[in-house]
Structures are given as C-alpha cells and as structure tokens.
Scaffold this active site. Sequence first.
Site, PDB file in Angstrom:
ATOM      1  N   SER A 167       0.718  -1.258   0.390  1.00 62.59           N
ATOM      2  CA  SER A 167      -0.114   0.097   0.218  1.00 62.59           C
ATOM      3  C   SER A 167       0.828   1.487   0.143  1.00 62.59           C
ATOM      4  O   SER A 167       1.471   1.469  -0.444  1.00 62.59           O
ATOM      5  CB  SER A 167      -0.692  -0.273   1.369  1.00 62.59           C
ATOM      6  N   ASP A 266      -9.534  -4.373  -5.167  1.00 66.23           N
ATOM      7  CA  ASP A 266      -8.984  -3.405  -4.565  1.00 66.23           C
ATOM      8  C   ASP A 266      -9.002  -2.481  -5.802  1.00 66.23           C
ATOM      9  O   ASP A 266      -8.684  -2.297  -7.037  1.00 66.23           O
ATOM     10  CB  ASP A 266      -7.456  -3.529  -4.804  1.00 66.23           C
TER      11      ASP A 266
END
Length: 322
Positions: A167, A266
């Site tokens: 991330s 995602d």
Amino acid sequence: MGSIVKELEKEFLPFVRIYKDGSVERLLGSPYVPPSPQDPETGVSSKDITISENPSISARLYLPKLEETHHQKLPILVYYHGGGFCIESAFSYDHQRFLNSLVAQAQVVAVSVEYRLAPENLLPIAYEDSWAALQWVASHSIDDGVNKEPWLMNHGDMKRVYLGGDSAGANIAHNMAMKAGAETLNGGVKILGTALTHPYFWGSGPIGSEPSEGHDKALPYLVWNFVYPTAPGGIDNPMINPFAQGAPSLAGLGGSRLLVSVAEKDELRDRGVSYYDLVRKSNWEGEAELVQVDGEDHAFQILQFETESAKTLTKRLASFMK
C-alpha cells in the site's frame, strides 16, 4: 474531579482524530507487539534498533533460523509498512506476523522501517526517513569501523538488496527505487529488485474502471491531501502519480527485477496494472512480473493472514527474492 474532555480540532475518518492540544488518536491499525528472540512458529528472530536519534528513525530487524554450519550470506529486504502514511507501524502485530512468515520462506534478512507518520510529520518526511534508512543499510557495505549492525554485517549480502512494501509502503518502495536509480547509495550498493504489493498510486483523472463521478472524493485522493497538503502538483505529484505529465521516466527505476501484485476488489488495482504496463513500455531494462489475485481486497495478505490466498501470495513474494 471529572475527566478532562479533550477538544477535537479535526478528524480524518476512518484513520485519525486530531485534538486541539496537538495530540493524535489513531483509530485503525493493529496493536504494537515486542520483537521475539525466536518466533515459535517460524523460528525467525527479530529485534528493534535505532537507525537515527535525530531525526527519530528506527526499525525492526528479522533474521531467519540458520543452520549451525550456515556461512553463506542472505539477501536483504528493506521493507516499508502500509497504512496511508498515517497509521500502522513496523512494530505492529499485523506486520510482525506477515514478516515472520515472509522472512522464514524467503530466507532473507529484513529491515522493517519505522518512518515517522502524518499528521504529526507530514510528507515528504516519510520519504526522507525511508531514504535515510536505505542509506543506513547500504552503509554496511563499507567497513569503516563505525558502529555496525551485526546481523547485516554477518548475514547480509549487499549484492542482493530488495525493496518491498504494501500500500503506502509500496508507494515508498517505488519512490526509493526511483531515487536509487538516480542517486548513489552508500558504498555504491545497487538495488537488485523491488516487490510492490497493492501500491498506493492515484491521480486527478480516473483510469480503467475507476468511477469518474466523485473521483476527487475517493479515499486515495483524500488521504494524499491529508498527508501531503503542500505536495507540488497535488494529487498529480509524481510521488503519488507516476503517470503524471512531467513525471520522471520509469525507465530510471533502480534494480533489474520488479514484482507488482494487485487484488481484484482493490480500488487501487487499475493503477497497479497501469504502473506495471508503463514500466514495461518504458526503456527500463529489467524484468517485470504482475501477480493478479481474484476475489481479494486491499492488503489481504496482511489483514487476512490466515487465508489460503494470503499464504499463496506470501509464498510468491518469497520466491521472488530466492
């Protein structure tokens, strides 16, 4: 005496609350856990070290279980944790558990960097800390009598240095690889490869399946403005949008190997895929691989650590460094 109720200055949900006295309450993230001399499940040892007193940069180091007769050097992984630049930690339970497993399978010495977080320390501080940590690791290639970390000196192979992150940490790893491609690391150390898991990239214009309606209200947009309000170019700053006009060419990426991993559910997925495509279309001379996982969401390999998908991805990341 009643308890003193702190006055709220502002909140950035679901992540943090900021109070008028300057204190910050983090609403997400797993609890801190101590390092372990030997993890009962994986045999991995970990310890915490200080990289720099001022500024305050620390790290958790990991060493896999070694055979008595083991004298060969191991690859080094410099890892940057995720958490939107404002939550989570190298010392948190989620990342400890994940890295114990990864280090055991990959047989690497890992340095999990504790960079300073926003909003107390707005970007670009996290990038500066992360680069200082990488330079500190590279300095172990120089035997200059200065205080060195024995795990890196005795077990680390400076010819096989990998960067990794999830991330926001993958965003950092990408930016460190770009910087390492443009500048010199201590002792002339070169990055061998970079593994980006669900990298946090964004930009002002939607791409792929990103909805155009409300694009500037999407969480990745809001997070960037919160952690780096002074970013030149805003959400199209090359640190967050490597595809922006005027961004440096991805051909300049340090290292010769790249693994990009994305998850189907995602919202950052299309950016990760585009990044992989863009690296391949640039004149970058390395070898790039894309791993797409169906049915999973952001950072599942850490947040749903026990699942088969998580184990498979961790194994894949480990084999990338073997």
